[in-house]
Design a protein around this motif. Structure first.
Motif, mmCIF file in Angstrom:
data_model
loop_
_atom_site.group_PDB
_atom_site.id
_atom_site.type_symbol
_atom_site.label_atom_id
_atom_site.label_comp_id
_atom_site.label_asym_id
_atom_site.label_seq_id
_atom_site.Cartn_x
_atom_site.Cartn_y
_atom_site.Cartn_z
ATOM 1 N N SER A 132 0.851 -1.185 0.000
ATOM 2 C CA SER A 132 0.000 0.000 0.000
ATOM 3 C C SER A 132 0.887 1.235 0.000
ATOM 4 O O SER A 132 1.865 1.304 0.755
ATOM 5 N N SER B 185 -6.662 2.569 0.496
ATOM 6 C CA SER B 185 -5.766 2.371 1.644
ATOM 7 C C SER B 185 -6.529 1.784 2.830
ATOM 8 O O SER B 185 -5.973 0.978 3.595
ATOM 9 N N THR C 35 4.650 -0.416 3.060
ATOM 10 C CA THR C 35 4.110 0.887 2.688
ATOM 11 C C THR C 35 5.228 1.870 2.357
ATOM 12 O O THR C 35 6.383 1.661 2.712
ATOM 13 N N CYS D 209 7.612 0.706 6.577
ATOM 14 C CA CYS D 209 7.375 1.962 5.866
ATOM 15 C C CYS D 209 8.719 2.496 5.375
ATOM 16 O O CYS D 209 9.655 2.654 6.175
ATOM 17 N N ALA E 253 0.667 4.186 4.846
ATOM 18 C CA ALA E 253 0.564 3.402 6.074
ATOM 19 C C ALA E 253 -0.593 3.868 6.944
ATOM 20 O O ALA E 253 -0.751 3.418 8.076
#
Length: 406
Positions: free
Chosen positions: A7, A17, A38, A57, A10
């Motif tokens: 995605s 999302s 993410t 992330c 985050a």
């Protein structure tokens, strides 16, 4: 089984999302070892310290917010950092029992992540939340003319069309990104399977997917409201709920409501908010509301108006309002019309035809008809909606099917 959910963000900043994050969390709660990969934070609090769930992330900007415009242009085409990190992580797992499920990669991660996963031999599923596998601006929509675009993607007509919401130079960059993701990122040719969120969007995208693609239509899950149905016949407001943008088309509704002097309620925000206010300054504007605040207004709603002018892939607000017993008027240009039985639980009007919309609005002024439609809307949504449990069962079954394909 191990699942990597990809995605761009985050945190929840839209429907795609939200589905991605909820899916990652639900998988982990079922005991499936899940990694949410993410590009841009902050990480949503609901994802922190969850057993069986790791959140990665890369700490990057999305294309629009990156202060370094050169980096934004380059990274938007091919995100080397994200691909490198994902490759490093995937090397620790077996490609025989690991699924890479891509929800979004257009705004931060890029198709480089699909390339990275396929290079290592992993099965990749791509979730068709929008039309980006085919259309450079992701929506088959001309933002300049505010009309659905019928040009063949990447044809000469498409290349020359200034359809971007901003400038033609942005369109040129989108064309370049489309070439990169097709020829280097392997989207859609290298993807093993696809999820479509409606039959409507699947039918539009079918010609642009590989001929033998494995595709499953998986409607986004929805929790039926615990609140009692609204007595719509006692209410006055016609509701627009969503982003104030060109493709969502609140302007058409505002003009019709103004001409008919109907009480209109606009819940949401966006770049066209001031435009809508100038069209119908007597309407009520609330901005975005928390769920508790929203219900206070929902109790005053007679009908939802969903005037989307583009190929909306689903349109969950129609279901959301039906769960409260609120019928809808829906444009025929979008997938939300699949939720309406014309004249039964709402009305479908011809997009762009104000007389058609006005006729539907006036029909909703009949107290007996609107009451019956509200009751039918409530009954139908309970039958047609997919629960979180059903969603996860279909999701896991599809994962297993894809893993077994040669």
């Amino acid at each position: 089984m191990r699942v990597f959910i990809l995605s761009d963000f985050a945190y929840v900043n839209g429907g795609a999302s939200q589905i991605a994050l909820n899916t990652a969390l639900s998988l982990a709660q079922r005991g499936v070892r899940t990694s949410l990969f993410t590009g841009m934070g902050p990480v949503a609090e609901s994802l922190v310290d969850q057993k069986f769930l790791s959140v990665i992330c890369t700490g990057q900007y999305d294309i629009l917010s990156d202060p370094n415009r050169f980096r934004a242009i380059y990274q938007g085409l091919w995100n080397h950092k994200a691909a490198r990190i994902l490759s490093h992580m995937l090397r620790d797992f077996s490609r025989h029992d690991t699924i890479v499920h891509v929800h979004t990669c257009q705004k931060v991660l890029s198709s480089s992540c699909i390339y990275a996963a396929k290079k290592l031999g992993f099965k990749v599923i791509y979730h068709l939340h929008d039309y980006g596998v085919a259309c450079p601006n992701l929506g088959f929509y001309n933002y300049q003319t505010r009309q659905v675009c019928h040009y063949d993607p990447m044809s000469r007509s498409c290349l020359l069309s200034n359809c971007d919401a901003r400038k033609y130079t942005h369109k040129v960059w989108r064309l370049l990104r489309q070439l990169v993701q097709k020829n280097l990122g392997g989207l859609p040719a290298w993807v093993d399977a696809f999820f479509a969120v409606s039959e409507f969007s699947h039918n539009i995208l079918r010609p642009f997917l590989p001929k033998d693609s494995i595709v499953q239509v998986l409607q986004n899950p929805y929790r039926i409201s615990s609140y009692p149905p609204v007595e719509v016949e006692k209410n006055k407001y016609f509701l627009f709920l969503g982003r104030m943008s060109a493709e969502k088309n609140p302007m058409e509704f505002a003009e019709c409501a103004r001409d008919l002097n109907l009480p209109a309620l606009f819940v949401g925000n966006g770049e066209y908010l001031d435009t809508v206010k100038s069209i119908y300054p007597q309407a009520v504007f609330t901005g975005w509301l928390r769920k508790e605040q929203l219900y206070d207004y929902i109790r005053q709603v007679r009908c939802l108006v969903f005037p989307s002018a583009w190929y909306e892939t689903q349109g969950l607000s129609v279901q959301e309002m039906a769960a409260y017993g609120i019928p809808a008027i829906v444009s025929d240009a979008c997938a939300a019309k699949e939720m309406i039985i014309n004249g039964n639980n709402g009305w479908i009007y011809e997009s762009g035809n104000k007389d058609s919309l006005k006729d539907c609005l006036l029909r909703m002024m009949d107290d007996i008809d609107v009451s019956l439609m509200g009751k039918r809307a409530h009954e139908l949504v309970k039958k047609k909606s997919i629960s979180d449990e059903q969603y996860m069962e279909q999701l896991l079954s599809f994962y297993e099917r894809v893993l077994l394909t040669v």
